[in-house]
Design an enzyme around this catalytic site. Structure first.
Site, short mmCIF file in Angstrom:
data_model
loop_
_atom_site.label_atom_id
_atom_site.label_comp_id
_atom_site.label_asym_id
_atom_site.label_seq_id
_atom_site.Cartn_x
_atom_site.Cartn_y
_atom_site.Cartn_z
N TYR A 1 0.85 -1.20 0.00
CA TYR A 1 0.00 0.00 0.00
C TYR A 1 0.89 1.25 0.00
CZ TYR A 1 -3.41 3.48 1.65
OH TYR A 1 -4.19 4.61 1.79
N1 NAP Z 1 -9.39 5.57 5.27
C1 NAP Z 1 -8.26 6.12 5.71
O1 NAP Z 1 -7.98 6.15 6.93
C2 NAP Z 1 -7.29 6.76 4.74
C3 NAP Z 1 -6.16 7.44 5.27
C4 NAP Z 1 -5.33 8.13 4.40
C5 NAP Z 1 -5.62 8.13 3.03
N2 NAP Z 1 -6.68 7.43 2.54
C6 NAP Z 1 -6.93 7.48 1.09
O2 NAP Z 1 -8.27 7.90 0.89
C7 NAP Z 1 -8.76 7.38 -0.34
C8 NAP Z 1 -10.14 6.80 -0.14
O3 NAP Z 1 -10.09 5.76 0.83
P1 NAP Z 1 -11.44 5.24 1.51
O4 NAP Z 1 -11.14 5.07 2.96
O5 NAP Z 1 -12.57 6.09 1.09
O6 NAP Z 1 -11.56 3.78 0.85
P2 NAP Z 1 -12.88 2.92 0.57
O7 NAP Z 1 -14.02 3.35 1.42
O8 NAP Z 1 -12.45 1.49 0.63
O9 NAP Z 1 -13.21 3.27 -0.94
C9 NAP Z 1 -12.39 2.85 -1.99
C10 NAP Z 1 -13.02 3.35 -3.27
O10 NAP Z 1 -12.14 3.03 -4.38
C11 NAP Z 1 -12.92 2.42 -5.40
N3 NAP Z 1 -12.07 1.54 -6.20
C12 NAP Z 1 -11.26 0.55 -5.77
N4 NAP Z 1 -10.68 -0.04 -6.84
C13 NAP Z 1 -11.09 0.62 -7.93
C14 NAP Z 1 -10.83 0.50 -9.32
N5 NAP Z 1 -10.02 -0.46 -9.81
N6 NAP Z 1 -11.45 1.34 -10.19
C15 NAP Z 1 -12.30 2.28 -9.72
N7 NAP Z 1 -12.59 2.46 -8.42
C16 NAP Z 1 -12.00 1.63 -7.54
C17 NAP Z 1 -14.00 1.66 -4.66
O11 NAP Z 1 -15.06 1.36 -5.53
P3 NAP Z 1 -16.07 0.11 -5.29
O12 NAP Z 1 -17.14 0.60 -4.37
O13 NAP Z 1 -16.54 -0.22 -6.66
O14 NAP Z 1 -15.25 -1.00 -4.68
C18 NAP Z 1 -14.37 2.68 -3.59
O15 NAP Z 1 -15.24 3.65 -4.11
C19 NAP Z 1 -7.71 6.39 -0.84
O16 NAP Z 1 -6.98 7.01 -1.87
C20 NAP Z 1 -6.83 6.14 0.37
O17 NAP Z 1 -5.51 5.84 -0.01
C21 NAP Z 1 -7.54 6.75 3.36
#
Ligand code: NAP
Length: 320
Positions: free
Chosen positions: A136
């Protein structure tokens, strides 16, 4: 503004869609009918596609892109992290340039700097970790580098990275539900008593920073955004889980031991091509037992960022 959003069915993207619905037009990449329905309920127009096939025509005449989609799972094959996080981001950058998008805002992470070390009082001068042993971290580092490298203001294409750390609040799909499941199963233990220091980013603060990044900040730059002063992990996690009625207890294990066990077991799971993760991955063992404290002075100075909600207020709101 017309915005092309990725990850709109997820935690961060969903909060963006909901918050922006009354003042921006959102077209959102969607991989399934299920996501279409989620996106529509959040006020966005779904466009069927995937980071593995996104093209300029899907972006229509968007002014800006917010790229939140990523492979964020704790476990999976390296090639999947690579295909979604690195190649998917590169493909989206190319599509955005071709579509005449003016600003590309990327959701980054402090984990892109992480290879197992403490990160104390860091700012944006701290280097990315593209060689990190954690898939990651390594792939988010390379994705961010691609976003920065694509900055081309002379050609009218600006790119900005917003880096949160530990995103929490309403709609959290990772920290709260995962820790709750562990606690409910009697499998939760603190690492080093939860004494490691951490910065945090409430979802509302992140969404506010992402909106600022649509018009403010310098192209080709990254910006950390956090809630305020760092806290002990326990001072955050205990009240956060208490808002869901979960008590985390007193069990604790030393960090060195947790890291050692994870370092020894994960290679066996990788060797066996296991679909299931080990009880604790190396990434989780390391990131939960290391300090990570961050200054967001640059975002405050250059984006005009200021938290819209404090840690204390966010916890009180959830508890209420
Ligand atoms: N959560 C945290 O604590 C955290 C901390 C720092 C940074 N981030 C960053 O924040 C961002 C969002 O994270 P999140 O927590 O919102 O994650 P999440 O709830 O798991 O959502 C992931 C999203 O990415 C989409 N996705 C995954 N693979 C894909 C693909 N091949 N093509 C198109 N869409 C795809 C998923 O779509 P589906 O619904 O179709 O699966 C979903 O909408 C990421 O970039 C992550 O690195 C998160």
């Amino acid at each position: 503004m017309k915005i092309f959003l990725t990850g709109g069915s997820g935690f961060v993207g969903g909060a963006i869609a909901k918050s922006f619905a009354d003042r921006h037009e959102i077209i959102a990449l969607s991989r399934s009918e299920k996501s279409d329905a989620v996106l529509k309920s959040r006020g966005a127009n779904p466009v069927r596609g995937d980071l593995e096939n996104v093209t300029a025509d899907m972006l229509a005449d968007a002014d800006a892109v917010i790229h939140s989609a990523a492979y964020v799972e704790e476990w999976g094959p390296w090639p999947v992290y690579e295909a979604v996080n690195v190649t998917g981001t590169e493909r989206l950058l190319k599509a955005a340039k071709e579509a005449g998008v003016k600003r590309f805002v990327h959701v980054g992470t402090e984990a892109a700097l992480f290879y197992g070390q403490h990160m104390r009082d860091i700012d944006e001068t701290y280097p990315l970790a593209p060689q990190s042993p954690f898939p990651y971290s390594a792939t988010k580092a390379r994705a961010e580098a691609a976003v920065v490298a694509a900055s081309d203001p002379a050609a009218g294409f600006e790119t900005i990275v917003i880096r949160p750390r530990v995103i929490w609040g309403e709609g959290d799909k990772t920290i709260l539900p995962v820790v709750k499941e562990m606690a409910d199963a009697g499998n939760f233990a603190w690492i080093d008593g939860g004494r490691s220091m951490t910065s945090t980013t409430h979802i509302d603060n992140l969404v506010s920073a992402l909106e600022l990044a649509l018009t403010c900040g310098k192209s080709g730059e990254a910006y950390f955004v956090v809630d305020g002063a760092p806290v002990k992990f326990r001072e955050f996690l205990e009240p956060y889980l208490a808002t869901a009625g979960v008590s985390l207890g007193e069990k604790s294990a030393p960090g060195w031991l947790v890291r050692l066990i994870a370092n020894l077991t994960e290679p066996l799971f990788r060797l066996a091509n296991s679909e299931n993760p080990p009880p604790l991955t190396r990434f989780t063992a390391h990131i939960m037992s290391r300090d990570c404290t961050i200054s967001d002075a640059k975002a405050r100075a250059e984006l005009g960022y200021a938290p819209v909600i404090s840690l204390k207020e966010g916890l009180a709101r959830l508890a209420g």
